[in-house]
Design a protein around this motif. Structure first.
Motif, PDB file in Angstrom:
ATOM      1  N   THR A  57      90.954   0.197  -4.576  1.00  0.00           N
ATOM      2  CA  THR A  57      90.782  -0.001  -3.214  1.00  0.00           C
ATOM      3  C   THR A  57      90.529   1.424  -2.423  1.00  0.00           C
ATOM      4  N   TYR A  58      90.075   1.409  -1.271  1.00  0.00           N
ATOM      5  CA  TYR A  58      89.788   2.660  -0.799  1.00  0.00           C
ATOM      6  C   TYR A  58      90.371   2.932   0.677  1.00  0.00           C
ATOM      7  N   PRO A  59      90.721   4.028   1.012  1.00  0.00           N
ATOM      8  CA  PRO A  59      91.364   4.447   2.501  1.00  0.00           C
ATOM      9  C   PRO A  59      90.395   4.065   3.463  1.00  0.00           C
ATOM     10  N   THR A  60      90.919   3.971   4.566  1.00  0.00           N
ATOM     11  CA  THR A  60      90.034   3.682   5.743  1.00  0.00           C
ATOM     12  C   THR A  60      90.433   3.971   7.085  1.00  0.00           C
ATOM     13  N   GLN A  61      89.984   4.049   8.205  1.00  0.00           N
ATOM     14  CA  GLN A  61      90.505   4.353   9.308  1.00  0.00           C
ATOM     15  C   GLN A  61      89.792   3.759  10.555  1.00  0.00           C
ATOM     16  N   GLY A  62      90.069   3.886  11.829  1.00  0.00           N
ATOM     17  CA  GLY A  62      89.860   2.973  12.949  1.00  0.00           C
ATOM     18  C   GLY A  62      90.618   1.775  13.014  1.00  0.00           C
ATOM     19  N   LEU A 130      86.198 -11.862  -0.804  1.00  0.00           N
ATOM     20  CA  LEU A 130      85.674 -11.517  -2.060  1.00  0.00           C
ATOM     21  C   LEU A 130      84.240 -12.093  -2.608  1.00  0.00           C
ATOM     22  N   ARG A 131      83.934 -13.211  -2.022  1.00  0.00           N
ATOM     23  CA  ARG A 131      82.627 -13.663  -2.205  1.00  0.00           C
ATOM     24  C   ARG A 131      81.468 -12.960  -1.709  1.00  0.00           C
ATOM     25  N   GLU A 132      81.554 -12.392  -0.166  1.00  0.00           N
ATOM     26  CA  GLU A 132      80.997 -11.332   0.241  1.00  0.00           C
ATOM     27  C   GLU A 132      80.742 -10.107  -0.598  1.00  0.00           C
ATOM     28  N   MET A 133      81.807  -9.735  -1.456  1.00  0.00           N
ATOM     29  CA  MET A 133      81.741  -8.670  -2.140  1.00  0.00           C
ATOM     30  C   MET A 133      81.403  -8.953  -3.724  1.00  0.00           C
ATOM     31  N   GLY A 134      80.733 -10.145  -3.891  1.00  0.00           N
ATOM     32  CA  GLY A 134      80.102 -10.583  -5.187  1.00  0.00           C
ATOM     33  C   GLY A 134      81.226 -10.966  -6.048  1.00  0.00           C
ATOM     34  N   TYR A 135      82.612 -11.444  -5.794  1.00  0.00           N
ATOM     35  CA  TYR A 135      83.544 -12.048  -6.962  1.00  0.00           C
ATOM     36  C   TYR A 135      83.397 -13.603  -6.839  1.00  0.00           C
ATOM     37  N   ASP A 136      83.590 -14.038  -8.044  1.00  0.00           N
ATOM     38  CA  ASP A 136      83.412 -15.394  -8.387  1.00  0.00           C
ATOM     39  C   ASP A 136      84.687 -16.088  -7.912  1.00  0.00           C
ATOM     40  N   VAL A 137      85.017 -16.951  -6.914  1.00  0.00           N
ATOM     41  CA  VAL A 137      86.174 -17.568  -6.497  1.00  0.00           C
ATOM     42  C   VAL A 137      86.048 -18.988  -6.631  1.00  0.00           C
ATOM     43  N   ALA A 138      86.819 -19.681  -7.492  1.00  0.00           N
ATOM     44  CA  ALA A 138      86.753 -21.142  -7.472  1.00  0.00           C
ATOM     45  C   ALA A 138      87.677 -21.651  -6.586  1.00  0.00           C
ATOM     46  N   ASP A 255      86.690  -4.288   3.920  1.00  0.00           N
ATOM     47  CA  ASP A 255      86.733  -2.673   4.343  1.00  0.00           C
ATOM     48  C   ASP A 255      87.636  -2.110   3.297  1.00  0.00           C
ATOM     49  N   ARG A 256      88.532  -2.796   2.863  1.00  0.00           N
ATOM     50  CA  ARG A 256      89.479  -2.179   1.692  1.00  0.00           C
ATOM     51  C   ARG A 256      88.788  -2.122   0.398  1.00  0.00           C
ATOM     52  N   LEU A 257      87.888  -2.766   0.195  1.00  0.00           N
ATOM     53  CA  LEU A 257      87.126  -2.840  -1.181  1.00  0.00           C
ATOM     54  C   LEU A 257      85.958  -2.065  -1.231  1.00  0.00           C
ATOM     55  N   THR A 258      85.538  -1.451  -0.094  1.00  0.00           N
ATOM     56  CA  THR A 258      84.228  -0.679   0.005  1.00  0.00           C
ATOM     57  C   THR A 258      84.525   0.837   0.329  1.00  0.00           C
ATOM     58  N   PRO A 259      83.939   1.809  -0.210  1.00  0.00           N
ATOM     59  CA  PRO A 259      84.121   3.345  -0.023  1.00  0.00           C
ATOM     60  C   PRO A 259      83.822   3.374   1.558  1.00  0.00           C
ATOM     61  N   GLY A 260      84.554   4.306   2.160  1.00  0.00           N
ATOM     62  CA  GLY A 260      84.189   4.614   3.604  1.00  0.00           C
ATOM     63  C   GLY A 260      85.021   3.554   4.705  1.00  0.00           C
ATOM     64  N   ALA A 261      84.906   4.060   5.909  1.00  0.00           N
ATOM     65  CA  ALA A 261      85.541   3.295   7.034  1.00  0.00           C
ATOM     66  C   ALA A 261      84.347   2.202   7.503  1.00  0.00           C
ATOM     67  N   LEU A 262      84.632   0.816   7.182  1.00  0.00           N
ATOM     68  CA  LEU A 262      83.686   0.066   7.876  1.00  0.00           C
ATOM     69  C   LEU A 262      83.483  -0.021   9.424  1.00  0.00           C
ATOM     70  N   THR A 263      84.629   0.637   9.971  1.00  0.00           N
ATOM     71  CA  THR A 263      84.585   0.630  11.577  1.00  0.00           C
ATOM     72  C   THR A 263      83.794   2.120  11.983  1.00  0.00           C
ATOM     73  N   GLY A 264      83.834   3.153  10.928  1.00  0.00           N
ATOM     74  CA  GLY A 264      83.340   4.205  11.468  1.00  0.00           C
ATOM     75  C   GLY A 264      84.304   5.201  12.369  1.00  0.00           C
ATOM     76  N   GLY A 265      85.418   4.699  12.237  1.00  0.00           N
ATOM     77  CA  GLY A 265      86.296   5.174  13.004  1.00  0.00           C
ATOM     78  C   GLY A 265      86.566   4.489  14.462  1.00  0.00           C
ATOM     79  N   LEU A 266      85.718   3.557  14.786  1.00  0.00           N
ATOM     80  CA  LEU A 266      85.846   3.001  15.952  1.00  0.00           C
ATOM     81  C   LEU A 266      86.981   2.017  16.061  1.00  0.00           C
ATOM     82  N   HIS A 267      87.263   1.642  17.387  1.00  0.00           N
ATOM     83  CA  HIS A 267      88.319   0.598  17.449  1.00  0.00           C
ATOM     84  C   HIS A 267      87.704  -0.712  17.903  1.00  0.00           C
ATOM     85  N   ILE A 268      87.757  -1.811  16.858  1.00  0.00           N
ATOM     86  CA  ILE A 268      86.993  -2.812  16.931  1.00  0.00           C
ATOM     87  C   ILE A 268      87.991  -4.183  16.979  1.00  0.00           C
ATOM     88  N   ALA A 269      88.008  -5.055  17.868  1.00  0.00           N
ATOM     89  CA  ALA A 269      88.659  -6.507  18.006  1.00  0.00           C
ATOM     90  C   ALA A 269      87.634  -7.525  17.860  1.00  0.00           C
TER      91      ALA A 269
END
Length: 351
Positions: A57-62, A130-138, A255-269
């Motif tokens: 997993t990867y660290p993130t912010q925002g 997980l499916r978005e990340m390419g995992y096979d989930v039955a 976000d936790r499964l991809t490098p970098g912050a998906l938010t780019g440090g922004l405050h998203i709701a």
């Protein structure tokens, strides 16, 4: 005191009593208001709100906030006085009680439904992410709960994976009920399950549905039981229920499964019910959720497409309303905003 004076006093007392009785009389409404806003990347009581137990997993912010609506609890009733106070408050609303709590629904049933919706939204979010990340989930069909006093009690158990009913394979949740209709109410049904990894065939009594005469039931709640490649654990406030946090849960997992912050440090709701296929469904109270997000400092709010008209009518000043139909589209929009806060993304247009 004259007879007329006595009559006036008695009339005044009667009027006062009538006003007091009316003031405390329950009314058929519940109050809505902006509710809890919580960061899915943060913690709850010292524990990660979402813990992804993958090898990497990867660290993130925002922030990726889920938003809620505060609603009168099922065991409480508004009085006329309460309703008047709500009506005078511009940040709260009155809505018919039946929209939340059907007249024939008990307090326990309402609370159980809310808890189940939250649990289901967590499962759906994990599967979609997980499916978005390419995992096979039955998604095998399983028994989620056995009702107290149900015919299946002592025969089926929560967690049983249903493989077949009356010898016919089950691959969809609705197939269980469909196949049970080949059995007359009161007769026994044969159900093949996998329990603790071992296959077995169970024979259970049936009964007629109390809601639908002639319909055969066994008294279990059936749903999907995802087979995940690793655990995703949720630690959410027990008072929070319903399905509308699903989109934000899913984005947090991505976000936790991809490098970098998906938010780019922004405050998203945001808000939105998530399907296991990544679809994003409309929810209730979007205007109140936007208000809560604005108060919390969010600059971007993710809105299900089905709620865009209502959201745009709020005409918020300091928050951008991003239109989403699928998890993949939400991820793409956030990636663009992370690179450039002013990047063009689908939005809820006013007018």
């Amino acid at each position: 005191m004259s007879r007329r004076g006595v009559a006036l006093v008695v009339a005044g007392v009667c009027l006062a009593v009538a006003l007091v009785v009316a003031w405390v009389r329950p009314v058929p409404y519940v109050a809505q208001g902006p509710g809890l806003v919580q960061d899915t990347l943060g913690e709850m009581e010292g524990k990660p709100l979402i813990a992804v137990e993958a090898d990497k997993t990867y660290p993130t912010q925002g922030r990726l906030d889920f938003t809620t609506v505060s609603v009168t609890r099922p065991g409480a009733r508004l009085t006329l006085g309460d309703a008047l106070m709500v009506w005078l408050n511009p940040d709260r609303r009155l809505v018919p009680r039946d929209l939340y709590y059907p007249p024939d629904q008990t307090v326990e049933e309402a609370e159980e439904l809310s808890t189940l919706q939250m649990s289901s939204s967590q499962d759906a979010a994990a599967v979609a992410a997980l499916r978005e990340m390419g995992y096979d989930v039955a998604l095998p069909v399983a028994v989620l709960d056995v009702s107290e006093g149900a015919p299946a009690g002592g025969h089926l158990r929560a967690g049983d994976v249903i493989r077949a009913v009356e010898g016919k394979p089950v691959r969809r949740v609705d197939r269980v009920s469909e196949l049970l209709q080949s059995v007359d109410p009161g007769d026994e049904a044969t159900i093949t399950v996998r329990r603790s990894g071992s296959p077995m065939t169970v024979t259970t009594p049936t009964e007629e549905s109390s809601d639908e005469p002639g319909r055969t039931v066994v008294g279990v709640q059936v749903g999907v039981k995802p087979k995940m490649p690793f655990k995703v654990r949720f630690h959410v406030d027990a008072d929070v229920g319903g399905p509308s946090a699903g989109l934000m849960f899913a984005l947090s997992i991505v976000d936790r499964l991809t490098p970098g912050a998906l938010t780019g440090g922004l405050h998203i709701a945001g808000t939105g019910e998530i399907g296991v296929d990544g679809s994003v469904g409309a929810i209730g109270g979007v205007g109140l959720k936007i208000a809560a997000a604005e108060d919390a400092g969010a600059t971007v709010f993710l809105v299900p497409a089905g709620n865009c008209t209502e959201a745009a009518s709020q005409d918020p000043d300091d928050i951008r309303l991003v239109r989403v139909t699928r998890l993949s589209g939400a991820v793409t929009a956030l990636e663009r905003l992370a690179a450039d806060e002013d990047a063009p993304v689908p939005e809820c247009a006013s007018g």
